[in-house]
Design an enzyme around this catalytic site. Structure first.
Site, PDB file in Angstrom:
ATOM      1  N   ASP A  77     -19.028 -14.785  15.952  1.00 22.38           N
ATOM      2  CA  ASP A  77     -19.265 -13.419  16.434  1.00 22.38           C
ATOM      3  C   ASP A  77     -18.821 -13.330  17.896  1.00 22.38           C
ATOM      4  OD1 ASP A  77     -21.021 -10.832  15.593  1.00 22.38           O
ATOM      5  OD2 ASP A  77     -21.221 -11.235  17.738  1.00 22.38           O
ATOM      6  N   ASN A  85     -15.609  -1.950  24.143  1.00 21.92           N
ATOM      7  CA  ASN A  85     -15.430  -0.575  23.670  1.00 21.92           C
ATOM      8  C   ASN A  85     -15.961   0.439  24.675  1.00 21.92           C
ATOM      9  OD1 ASN A  85     -14.204  -1.209  21.204  1.00 21.92           O
ATOM     10  ND2 ASN A  85     -16.167  -1.526  20.202  1.00 21.92           N
ATOM     11  N   ASP A  94      -9.940  -2.750  19.477  1.00 20.87           N
ATOM     12  CA  ASP A  94      -9.104  -3.144  18.332  1.00 20.87           C
ATOM     13  C   ASP A  94      -8.090  -4.212  18.740  1.00 20.87           C
ATOM     14  OD1 ASP A  94     -10.444  -1.378  16.710  1.00 20.87           O
ATOM     15  OD2 ASP A  94      -8.865   0.154  16.717  1.00 20.87           O
ATOM     16  N   GLU A 120     -17.186  -7.241  14.690  1.00 17.81           N
ATOM     17  CA  GLU A 120     -16.657  -8.375  15.451  1.00 17.81           C
ATOM     18  C   GLU A 120     -17.088  -9.700  14.838  1.00 17.81           C
ATOM     19  OE1 GLU A 120     -20.390  -6.956  17.736  1.00 17.81           O
ATOM     20  OE2 GLU A 120     -18.871  -6.157  16.377  1.00 17.81           O
TER      21      GLU A 120
END
Length: 224
Positions: A77, A85, A94, A120
């Protein structure tokens, strides 16, 4: 009695019809194959998705049991991905996912199952890996992500981001059976270990003891 010219014309018509049917059949087969591939592929990274990975993991567990060989499950992770973001936009996020996917894929063994399971989160399954080997692989992928910043296009221009990954490792030891190490238990152990890696500072690896997740006191304490 038909003339040779008429017979040849009929034969040509039949051949043309057969070729058209074959072309249509081949096109439908290609479309079906493409649709299956799309359904099992993450469109952003090009990796296998969870729909593909879960049945394949079951197959790998069954194979390891038949061969009496070990197997390692790695839950990965990205650390603090939401900040990317929030600070730089979803397009930058992205780009990070794509870049990290490439680094992870290059660092994993060729025989590994590797998939993006959501957001993620990633899953890697390493056949023939005992504890020491699994930890070496886990540290290799962790270092591959953290070694150099990822340069992405943010909302206000290019930015170099330091990205790290936490890894939880669960083992199916040699000689185990699918009944003693079912897929759900392996995934649960890997996820618990991942939570511990997060709680202990991130950018690190935790190997799940074989008793997890049934030792709820220990697991809960680690995850707080």
């Amino acid at each position: 009695m038909m003339s040779p010219q008429i017979n040849a014309a009929e034969a040509a018509i039949r051949i043309k019809a057969q070729l058209e049917r074959k072309f249509l059949s081949d096109r439908r087969r290609r479309e079906a194959t493409r649709n299956i591939l799309w359904a099992m592929t993450d469109p952003l990274t090009g990796l296998h998705n969870r729909r593909y990975a879960m049945p394949r993991l079951g197959d790998m567990v069954a194979q390891a049991a038949r061969d009496q060989t070990p197997l390692a499950v790695l839950a990965l992770d990205l650390d603090r991905f939401k900040r990317v973001n929030d600070a730089h936009g979803h397009s930058a996020g992205d780009q990070v996912l794509i870049g990290v996917s490439e680094r992870l894929r290059d660092a994993l063994p060729a025989n590994a199952l590797f998939s993006r399971t959501g957001g993620e989160e990633f899953l890697a399954v390493i056949p023939l890996a005992c504890a020491d080997e699994a930890l070496v692989v886990a540290d290799t992928v962790r270092e591959a992500v953290a070694r150099t910043p990822l340069v992405v296009q943010g909302e206000t221009g290019k930015v170099a981001l330091d990205i790290t990954v936490s890894v939880g490792v669960a083992l199916m030891p040699a000689g185990a059976t699918p009944a003693s190490s079912p897929v759900e238990l392996l995934l649960s152990r890997a996820d618990r270990a991942l939570l511990c890696a997060k709680s202990q500072g991130r950018n690190r690896i935790i190997l799940a003891p074989q008793g997890w997740p049934h030792d709820e006191t220990r697991a809960a304490a680690c995850a707080t």
